[in-house]
Design a protein around this motif. Structure first.
Motif, PDB file in Angstrom:
ATOM      1  N   UNK A   1       0.848  -1.180   0.057  1.00  6.51           N
ATOM      2  CA  UNK A   1       0.013  -0.129   0.058  1.00  6.51           C
ATOM      3  C   UNK A   1       0.826   1.160  -0.018  1.00  6.51           C
ATOM      4  N   UNK A   2       0.450   2.374   0.734  1.00  6.98           N
ATOM      5  CA  UNK A   2       0.874   3.501   0.516  1.00  6.98           C
ATOM      6  C   UNK A   2       0.688   4.413   1.836  1.00  6.98           C
ATOM      7  N   UNK A   3       1.553   5.276   1.928  1.00  5.26           N
ATOM      8  CA  UNK A   3       1.393   6.455   3.147  1.00  5.26           C
ATOM      9  C   UNK A   3       0.062   7.128   2.924  1.00  5.26           C
ATOM     10  N   UNK A   4      -0.690   6.965   3.963  1.00  5.01           N
ATOM     11  CA  UNK A   4      -1.911   7.843   3.907  1.00  5.01           C
ATOM     12  C   UNK A   4      -1.805   9.211   3.587  1.00  5.01           C
ATOM     13  N   UNK A   5      -2.404   9.677   2.677  1.00  5.82           N
ATOM     14  CA  UNK A   5      -2.515  11.355   2.349  1.00  5.82           C
ATOM     15  C   UNK A   5      -1.381  11.626   1.269  1.00  5.82           C
ATOM     16  N   UNK A   6      -0.575  10.486   0.811  1.00  7.61           N
ATOM     17  CA  UNK A   6       0.460  10.683  -0.191  1.00  7.61           C
ATOM     18  C   UNK A   6      -0.334  10.646  -1.656  1.00  7.61           C
ATOM     19  N   UNK A   7       0.401  11.366  -2.513  1.00  7.79           N
ATOM     20  CA  UNK A   7      -0.001  11.376  -4.196  1.00  7.79           C
ATOM     21  C   UNK A   7       0.974  10.496  -4.766  1.00  7.79           C
ATOM     22  N   UNK A   8       0.560  10.139  -5.835  1.00  7.95           N
ATOM     23  CA  UNK A   8       1.351   9.338  -6.633  1.00  7.95           C
ATOM     24  C   UNK A   8       1.773   9.757  -8.081  1.00  7.95           C
ATOM     25  N   UNK A   9       3.026   9.892  -8.264  1.00  8.34           N
ATOM     26  CA  UNK A   9       3.565  10.352  -9.667  1.00  8.34           C
ATOM     27  C   UNK A   9       4.783   9.479  -9.983  1.00  8.34           C
ATOM     28  N   UNK A  10       4.472   8.188 -10.907  1.00  9.53           N
ATOM     29  CA  UNK A  10       5.621   7.315 -11.038  1.00  9.53           C
ATOM     30  C   UNK A  10       6.647   8.149 -11.555  1.00  9.53           C
ATOM     31  N   UNK A  11       7.980   7.697 -11.231  1.00  8.16           N
ATOM     32  CA  UNK A  11       8.971   8.569 -11.501  1.00  8.16           C
ATOM     33  C   UNK A  11       9.452   8.581 -12.991  1.00  8.16           C
TER      34      UNK A  11
END
Length: 311
Positions: free
Chosen positions: A215-225
């Motif tokens: 999963x991911x850190x709550x509140x984080x947003x995702x833009x693949x590098x």
């Protein structure tokens, strides 16, 4: 000021500038092109350093004059999970002939993943404006069939003295938790793949998982590098394109940014873009998911419903 004084002052400025090396004057941005580097291979004030991940790739052929760094031994403390300490980094910089009056060009494989990690560590220890990334890294250099060498060239050791680490460039778990709990206005930018971010997988194929939860850190947003890179040659997209890319998820430089991935290497690539190319306030979280995803008691987001890595 008299004409004679003006001429003398100009001559003094020119002499000081020449002491820094012509190459350093010609390249003031955070990136250098393959064309520029090939023209400056013999400049004594340019130091080329490869930071790759694939074993043996440097020995099979590297940019002429390049020194080699093994990121997993040279840039870290091998017993504790930490970046190289001040004494270790100072010894490395001296061995490489690196100093503040030398233009340092870092490059590597995987579109400069670990070269960017190197730039981040260099920046922490006071080497910033004179440290550049080769735009496109090994990929572009090889695509253009530029010269390569197989024998390392010895360099004269420097007398570089490390200063106090700039810890503002490094995010710790406490910084991340403060953002999650909304006690900080820092935004967390996760640059992993969409499948990693959603929790469908814990790590890319062929990589160790190293985390118990997905999963991911709550509140984080995702833009693949990789969206920041031109796939044809590994070069970075234009600043205008990059600003638009990150603005789509609310990253516009108005608030501090914490970059995160799995172990901190891919996120250092995005840190370099945000900090050095766009001028945003950014810190790299090298603990990343292998730290946060393993900490007892911390909340995670798992849209895929695979909290333990499987349904």
């Amino acid at each position: 000021m008299s004409v004679l004084s003006f001429i003398r002052r100009g001559a003094a400025v020119l002499a000081a500038s020449l002491a820094l090396g012509g190459a350093a004057l010609a390249q003031t941005g955070p990136l250098v092109s393959t064309e520029w580097l090939e023209k400056n291979l013999s400049d004594p004030k340019v130091r080329i350093v490869e930071v790759s991940v694939e074993p043996g790739i440097y020995e099979r052929g590297h940019i002429p004059g390049a020194q080699n760094i093994a990121w997993h031994t040279d840039l870290v403390e091998t017993v504790s999970r930490n970046i190289a300490g001040p004494e270790k980094f100072q010894a490395l910089a001296r061995k490489l002939g690196v100093d503040k009056d030398v233009t340092v060009v870092l490059y590597g494989d995987n579109n400069n993943w670990f070269a960017a990690w190197g730039a981040w560590v260099f920046d922490i220890y006071g080497l910033r404006d004179n440290v550049k990334l080769l735009d496109g890294g090994r990929k572009k250099w090889e695509l253009e069939k530029r010269p390569v060498a197989t024998n390392p060239v010895p360099v004269k050791a420097s007398s570089f003295t490390v200063g106090e680490p700039n810890n503002a460039l490094r995010a710790r778990l406490t910084d991340v938790v403060a953002s999650v709990e909304k006690k900080s206005d820092a935004r967390i930018l996760d640059i992993r793949s969409p499948d990693e971010f959603s929790g469908k997988i814990i790590a890319p194929a062929g990589f160790q998982e190293l985390a118990l939860r997905a999963g991911h850190i709550p509140g984080s947003v995702n833009v693949p590098w990789a969206r920041a890179v031109n796939q044809a040659d590994g070069t970075l997209k234009s600043p205008e394109e990059l600003k638009k890319l990150y603005a789509e998820v609310g990253i516009d430089g108005s608030k501090p940014v914490i970059t995160s991935c799995r172990i901190g290497e891919r996120s250092s690539h995005t840190w370099f873009i945000l900090s050095r190319v766009l001028g945003y306030q950014a810190a790299n979280y090298d603990g990343s998911w292998t730290e946060y995803g393993n900490v007892v008691g911390l909340p995670i987001s798992n849209p895929a419903g695979t909290v333990w890595g499987g349904k």
